[in-house]
Motif scaffolding. Sequence first.
Motif, PDB file in Angstrom:
ATOM      1  N   MET A  60      64.513  41.004 -32.123  1.00  0.00           N
ATOM      2  CA  MET A  60      64.820  41.465 -30.770  1.00  0.00           C
ATOM      3  C   MET A  60      64.009  42.721 -30.458  1.00  0.00           C
ATOM      4  SD  MET A  60      67.106  39.226 -29.936  1.00  0.00           S
ATOM      5  CE  MET A  60      67.772  39.902 -28.409  1.00  0.00           C
ATOM      6  N   GLY A  61      63.679  42.905 -29.196  1.00  0.00           N
ATOM      7  CA  GLY A  61      63.021  44.137 -28.780  1.00  0.00           C
ATOM      8  C   GLY A  61      63.976  45.308 -28.925  1.00  0.00           C
ATOM      9  N   VAL A  62      63.508  46.417 -29.470  1.00  0.00           N
ATOM     10  CA  VAL A  62      64.371  47.569 -29.713  1.00  0.00           C
ATOM     11  C   VAL A  62      64.669  48.312 -28.416  1.00  0.00           C
ATOM     12  CG1 VAL A  62      64.599  49.755 -30.941  1.00  0.00           C
ATOM     13  CG2 VAL A  62      63.504  47.810 -32.057  1.00  0.00           C
ATOM     14  N   THR A  63      63.644  48.609 -27.637  1.00  0.00           N
ATOM     15  CA  THR A  63      63.844  49.374 -26.405  1.00  0.00           C
ATOM     16  C   THR A  63      63.536  48.560 -25.158  1.00  0.00           C
ATOM     17  OG1 THR A  63      61.577  50.215 -26.549  1.00  0.00           O
ATOM     18  CG2 THR A  63      63.314  51.563 -27.530  1.00  0.00           C
ATOM     19  N   GLY A  64      63.142  47.327 -25.307  1.00  0.00           N
ATOM     20  CA  GLY A  64      62.793  46.491 -24.159  1.00  0.00           C
ATOM     21  C   GLY A  64      62.222  45.179 -24.651  1.00  0.00           C
ATOM     22  N   SER A  65      61.147  44.761 -24.024  1.00  0.00           N
ATOM     23  CA  SER A  65      60.522  43.501 -24.391  1.00  0.00           C
ATOM     24  C   SER A  65      59.580  43.668 -25.568  1.00  0.00           C
ATOM     25  CB  SER A  65      59.737  42.948 -23.199  1.00  0.00           C
ATOM     26  OG  SER A  65      60.594  42.711 -22.111  1.00  0.00           O
ATOM     27  N   LEU A  66      59.365  42.572 -26.260  1.00  0.00           N
ATOM     28  CA  LEU A  66      58.345  42.524 -27.303  1.00  0.00           C
ATOM     29  C   LEU A  66      57.038  42.086 -26.658  1.00  0.00           C
ATOM     30  CD1 LEU A  66      60.367  40.580 -30.024  1.00  0.00           C
ATOM     31  CD2 LEU A  66      59.781  43.003 -30.086  1.00  0.00           C
ATOM     32  N   ALA A  67      55.949  42.794 -26.955  1.00  0.00           N
ATOM     33  CA  ALA A  67      54.633  42.421 -26.442  1.00  0.00           C
ATOM     34  C   ALA A  67      53.951  41.565 -27.504  1.00  0.00           C
ATOM     35  CB  ALA A  67      53.816  43.666 -26.127  1.00  0.00           C
ATOM     36  N   ILE A  68      53.780  40.284 -27.207  1.00  0.00           N
ATOM     37  CA  ILE A  68      53.240  39.342 -28.181  1.00  0.00           C
ATOM     38  C   ILE A  68      51.844  38.920 -27.733  1.00  0.00           C
ATOM     39  CG2 ILE A  68      53.587  37.116 -29.307  1.00  0.00           C
ATOM     40  CD1 ILE A  68      56.623  37.551 -28.706  1.00  0.00           C
ATOM     41  N   PRO A  69      50.823  39.242 -28.537  1.00  0.00           N
ATOM     42  CA  PRO A  69      49.465  38.857 -28.143  1.00  0.00           C
ATOM     43  C   PRO A  69      49.185  37.402 -28.499  1.00  0.00           C
ATOM     44  CG  PRO A  69      49.405  40.102 -30.186  1.00  0.00           C
ATOM     45  CD  PRO A  69      50.840  40.061 -29.751  1.00  0.00           C
ATOM     46  N   PRO A  70      48.484  36.670 -27.612  1.00  0.00           N
ATOM     47  CA  PRO A  70      48.041  35.328 -27.982  1.00  0.00           C
ATOM     48  C   PRO A  70      47.054  35.420 -29.142  1.00  0.00           C
ATOM     49  CG  PRO A  70      47.767  35.733 -25.629  1.00  0.00           C
ATOM     50  CD  PRO A  70      48.098  37.037 -26.270  1.00  0.00           C
ATOM     51  N   THR A  71      46.887  34.350 -29.870  1.00  0.00           N
ATOM     52  CA  THR A  71      45.984  34.338 -31.021  1.00  0.00           C
ATOM     53  C   THR A  71      44.592  34.806 -30.626  1.00  0.00           C
ATOM     54  OG1 THR A  71      47.221  32.499 -31.939  1.00  0.00           O
ATOM     55  CG2 THR A  71      45.039  32.907 -32.863  1.00  0.00           C
ATOM     56  N   GLY A  72      44.080  35.809 -31.331  1.00  0.00           N
ATOM     57  CA  GLY A  72      42.720  36.293 -31.117  1.00  0.00           C
ATOM     58  C   GLY A  72      42.551  37.289 -29.987  1.00  0.00           C
ATOM     59  N   ALA A  73      43.584  37.525 -29.181  1.00  0.00           N
ATOM     60  CA  ALA A  73      43.436  38.432 -28.040  1.00  0.00           C
ATOM     61  C   ALA A  73      43.361  39.888 -28.479  1.00  0.00           C
ATOM     62  CB  ALA A  73      44.598  38.245 -27.072  1.00  0.00           C
ATOM     63  N   VAL A  74      44.086  40.223 -29.527  1.00  0.00           N
ATOM     64  CA  VAL A  74      44.173  41.609 -29.982  1.00  0.00           C
ATOM     65  C   VAL A  74      43.783  41.661 -31.452  1.00  0.00           C
ATOM     66  CG1 VAL A  74      45.753  43.539 -30.377  1.00  0.00           C
ATOM     67  CG2 VAL A  74      45.976  42.162 -28.312  1.00  0.00           C
ATOM     68  N   SER A  75      42.912  42.591 -31.793  1.00  0.00           N
ATOM     69  CA  SER A  75      42.517  42.732 -33.198  1.00  0.00           C
ATOM     70  C   SER A  75      43.575  43.523 -33.951  1.00  0.00           C
ATOM     71  CB  SER A  75      41.152  43.419 -33.306  1.00  0.00           C
ATOM     72  OG  SER A  75      41.213  44.711 -32.740  1.00  0.00           O
ATOM     73  N   ARG A  76      43.651  43.297 -35.258  1.00  0.00           N
ATOM     74  CA  ARG A  76      44.598  44.031 -36.095  1.00  0.00           C
ATOM     75  C   ARG A  76      43.837  44.647 -37.256  1.00  0.00           C
ATOM     76  NH1 ARG A  76      50.060  42.832 -35.128  1.00  0.00           N
ATOM     77  NH2 ARG A  76      50.354  41.092 -33.711  1.00  0.00           N
ATOM     78  N   THR A  77      44.257  45.848 -37.623  1.00  0.00           N
ATOM     79  CA  THR A  77      43.654  46.536 -38.756  1.00  0.00           C
ATOM     80  C   THR A  77      44.733  46.749 -39.813  1.00  0.00           C
ATOM     81  OG1 THR A  77      44.192  48.764 -37.977  1.00  0.00           O
ATOM     82  CG2 THR A  77      42.161  47.774 -37.131  1.00  0.00           C
ATOM     83  N   ALA A  78      44.394  47.478 -40.862  1.00  0.00           N
ATOM     84  CA  ALA A  78      45.368  47.783 -41.910  1.00  0.00           C
ATOM     85  C   ALA A  78      46.537  48.594 -41.364  1.00  0.00           C
ATOM     86  CB  ALA A  78      44.693  48.542 -43.049  1.00  0.00           C
ATOM     87  N   ARG A  79      46.338  49.289 -40.262  1.00  0.00           N
ATOM     88  CA  ARG A  79      47.403  50.100 -39.657  1.00  0.00           C
ATOM     89  C   ARG A  79      48.050  49.404 -38.452  1.00  0.00           C
ATOM     90  NH1 ARG A  79      47.657  55.280 -41.468  1.00  0.00           N
ATOM     91  NH2 ARG A  79      45.928  55.984 -42.746  1.00  0.00           N
ATOM     92  N   GLY A  80      47.760  48.131 -38.274  1.00  0.00           N
ATOM     93  CA  GLY A  80      48.337  47.389 -37.162  1.00  0.00           C
ATOM     94  C   GLY A  80      47.381  47.310 -35.993  1.00  0.00           C
ATOM     95  N   VAL A  81      47.925  47.210 -34.787  1.00  0.00           N
ATOM     96  CA  VAL A  81      47.113  47.113 -33.581  1.00  0.00           C
ATOM     97  C   VAL A  81      46.505  48.481 -33.286  1.00  0.00           C
ATOM     98  CG1 VAL A  81      47.164  46.653 -31.097  1.00  0.00           C
ATOM     99  CG2 VAL A  81      48.556  45.259 -32.657  1.00  0.00           C
ATOM    100  N   PRO A  82      45.175  48.556 -33.062  1.00  0.00           N
ATOM    101  CA  PRO A  82      44.547  49.848 -32.742  1.00  0.00           C
ATOM    102  C   PRO A  82      45.174  50.472 -31.504  1.00  0.00           C
ATOM    103  CG  PRO A  82      42.891  48.157 -33.180  1.00  0.00           C
ATOM    104  CD  PRO A  82      44.210  47.455 -33.118  1.00  0.00           C
ATOM    105  N   GLN A  83      45.199  51.791 -31.456  1.00  0.00           N
ATOM    106  CA  GLN A  83      45.828  52.519 -30.344  1.00  0.00           C
ATOM    107  C   GLN A  83      45.312  52.040 -28.987  1.00  0.00           C
ATOM    108  OE1 GLN A  83      48.213  54.832 -30.072  1.00  0.00           O
ATOM    109  NE2 GLN A  83      48.663  55.026 -32.249  1.00  0.00           N
ATOM    110  N   GLY A  84      44.011  51.843 -28.878  1.00  0.00           N
ATOM    111  CA  GLY A  84      43.416  51.470 -27.598  1.00  0.00           C
ATOM    112  C   GLY A  84      43.781  50.082 -27.125  1.00  0.00           C
TER     113      GLY A  84
END
Length: 197
Positions: free
Chosen positions: A100-124
């Motif tokens: 469940m979303g903690v403070t609201g909705s969960l933002a779910i990226p479609p496959t390949g739309a958002v890159s992920r690093t060792a620290r998760g989604v980049p700030q930008g």
Amino acid sequence: MIEVNIDGSGFTNAAIELGAAIDQIPYIMARTLNDAANATRSYLIHQTWQSSVQVRNQSFMNAALTTKGERASKGDLSVTIYDKLGRANLALHAKSGTRMGVTGSLAIPPTGAVSRTARGVPQGQRPRNLKNSFRKGDVIYQRVGKNRLRLMYVLKQQAKIKKDVPFYADFARVMIAELERNLARNIARAMSTRRPR
């Protein structure tokens, strides 16, 4: 928290048959449980997790899973391996369930739309920091060039997480194997330092 109940009477009988004195049984069992928990924790980190998911941060699981504070003693013959960080929904990966979303909705990226690093989604690329973006209904788009839009996130109140990491099965199997493997060594160690009565 990973917890499996194991009938200790078989190990107690085996310890006596291997030459353990009755007064040393609690010490032997506590030490054997702790040795087994350490080996099992290592297996869950390096085998179970690594072979079940795409690992981006090699040090995350080592930091998350711990036995500290939940170790066996002569008066409490139980051990627990638990997630001290609580950030990766490990229980849901082990059993499946709904996040469940903690403070609201969960933002779910479609496959390949958002890159992920060792620290998760980049700030930008996080929804609040995404440049040239706008929300329309339950979708966040990003403007690309003059006339193109890229779908970046779909907003949902909840998300299903499938059972994809066999934490419980591996915990039970490896713990029992490690208890059997370490018992004789810990009996020998206890008996060699036991004071004559």
